[in-house]
Design a protein around this motif. Structure first.
Motif: not given
Length: 449
Positions: A260, A264, A253, A212, A247-251, A215
């Motif tokens: 993204a 949101k 966005p 995250p 999504e889970h690993h913040g990639l 990224a």
């Protein structure tokens, strides 16, 4: 369970044939030809990487890569059907009809000055042709699961990094310091997510932790390379899990910033439901060996961004058709800064979006014109997907489904009754015979769903 920090001093482990599931019957005959000829010529040769990993978990590899101590030039001398490619990584491709066996020379991490290595100011490798031993080659690979070597010498699997146990424990673990490895090549973050999705593995905690934070480094990767990585993420049969991993690993966005942001801000979750439903359908098509389209994929991935841009323009009072065109162009141009989406895909993607507003029309001439449009089928499939977000399109889906089934003359007769009063999809205005046009209360553009 092994500790979360990985050491490069893992001793060699040789897994004999009776303790692993890799069989020559599962290996491409052409890959075996390459392995045997290299060995017969006095070189070390191993099946390596994804093929060994996939065979160990019961998969069916599509590609078979070979690692050897022969230089690319020596490989070329052994195979007439060989061509050398690559600047960043010099490789030999041995061509057997439609199948290519990629042969790579063992590479080393440490450059003593005799090799050809170059990094940029950020520490990313831009050229890496420093050759070494098999031990060197193992520790410079990205994940332990990809650093397993199968040899036809005794049919054993050789493990220099602990990858055999990681495969058994279904873990994706980076070799070396994760932050350093990601800075060398930010696309490794996407590879971690993609391989975990494909194999049903978990990304080991120390490997996942920096993602995250790092990224944003994806912005420094080549846009063309990110396009190819997107195709691997979403068109290989595990699109849903890949998306959830991003999504889970913040990639997400970093890779699809406007999508993204739109997801949101969409509190109902309708756009996300539609996107996931579309990705499920893509996975089904891949599983059934049916064709999949990058244009349709990116129409789906960027639809939330398009809807958000469209609503913003309409809120500013921009006329619906103009707002649709401007929103499509804006989203496409902004995304191109990150991912090099070729025009042969971006133009049909935009057509799929722009045709959505025309499905509310019922005038005979316009109905037949839309049915004859080369992008009709894709746009209609997209309309059906929108039902996953909202049932407000159910009547349109039913009408156009029936319209495709009816003979032309019957459809024309049915539509004659609609010509007296219809909504013009291009102008967004209702028309009635011998009456002046009146505007609808709200802009008729494409709804968020």
């Amino acid at each position: 369970m092994r500790p979360d920090t990985h050491t490069l001093e893992t001793p060699l482990r040789v897994i004999p044939r009776d303790l692993h599931d890799v069989s020559r019957k599962q290996i491409s005959p052409n890959a075996l030809r390459v392995l045997y000829r290299l060995r017969e010529s006095g070189f070390g040769a191993y099946l390596v990487g994804g093929a060994v990993r996939d065979l160990l978990v019961g998969g069916n590899p599509k590609d078979f890569d070979v690692a050897t101590d022969a230089t690319p030039e020596q490989v070329k001398q052994l195979f007439r059907n060989c061509r050398l490619i690559g600047r960043r990584f010099r490789l030999a491709h041995v061509v057997f009809g439609r199948e290519i066996i990629e042969v790579a020379t063992f590479r080393a991490n440490i450059d003593d000055g005799s090799g050809d290595r170059e990094t940029d100011d950020g520490g990313r490798l831009v050229r890496d042709n420093v050759y070494g031993t098999i031990e060197d080659d193992a520790v410079r690979r990205d994940f332990t699961a990809n650093a397993l070597y199968y040899t036809v010498e005794d049919f054993s699997v050789r493990d220099y990094t602990g990858g055999f146990e990681d495969v058994r424990n279904r873990l994706m673990r980076l070799i070396g310091d994760p932050e350093t490895r990601y800075r060398e090549d930010p696309v490794r973050m996407l590879r971690a997510v993609r391989l975990a999705a494909k194999l049903g593995f978990e990304i080991e905690s120390a490997t996942a932790a920096p993602i995250p934070v790092l990224a944003p480094l994806l912005a420094e990767a080549a846009p063309a390379r990110l396009f190819e990585e997107c195709l691997k993420l979403f068109l290989s049969g595990h699109a849903v899990e890949s998306f959830l991993g991003l999504e889970h690993h913040g990639l997400l966005p970093a890779l699809l910033p406007e999508t993204a942001a739109a997801l949101k801000s969409n509190r109902s979750g309708a756009l996300r439901r539609m996107l996931l439903e579309g990705l499920r359908g893509t996975d089904v098509r891949v599983a059934n060996d049916e064709p999949v389209s990058p244009a349709f994929l990116f129409a789906l991935l960027l639809w939330p961004a398009y809807c958000r841009a469209l609503m913003a323009l309409q809120a500013q009072g921009v006329h619906a058709p103009e707002a649709q065109r401007r929103a499509a162009d804006r989203v496409t141009v902004h995304q191109l800064e990150m991912i090099a989406l070729p025009r042969r895909f971006s133009l049909p993607m935009q057509e799929i979006w722009l045709l959505q507003s025309r499905f509310s029309q019922r005038q005979r001439k316009r109905v037949f014109r839309l049915l004859a449009h080369p992008r009709f089928r894709a746009a209609f499939d997209f309309l059906k997907l929108r039902l996953a977000a909202s049932d407000e399109h159910a009547a349109d889906v039913a009408f156009w489904h029936e319209a495709q089934q009816q003979p032309g003359d019957e459809l024309a007769a049915q539509l004659d009754g609609h010509d007296a009063s219809y909504v013009d999809a291009d102008t967004g205005q209702s028309e009635a015979p011998r009456k002046r046009r009146r505007r609808r209360r709200g802009p008729p553009g494409v709804s968020p769903t």
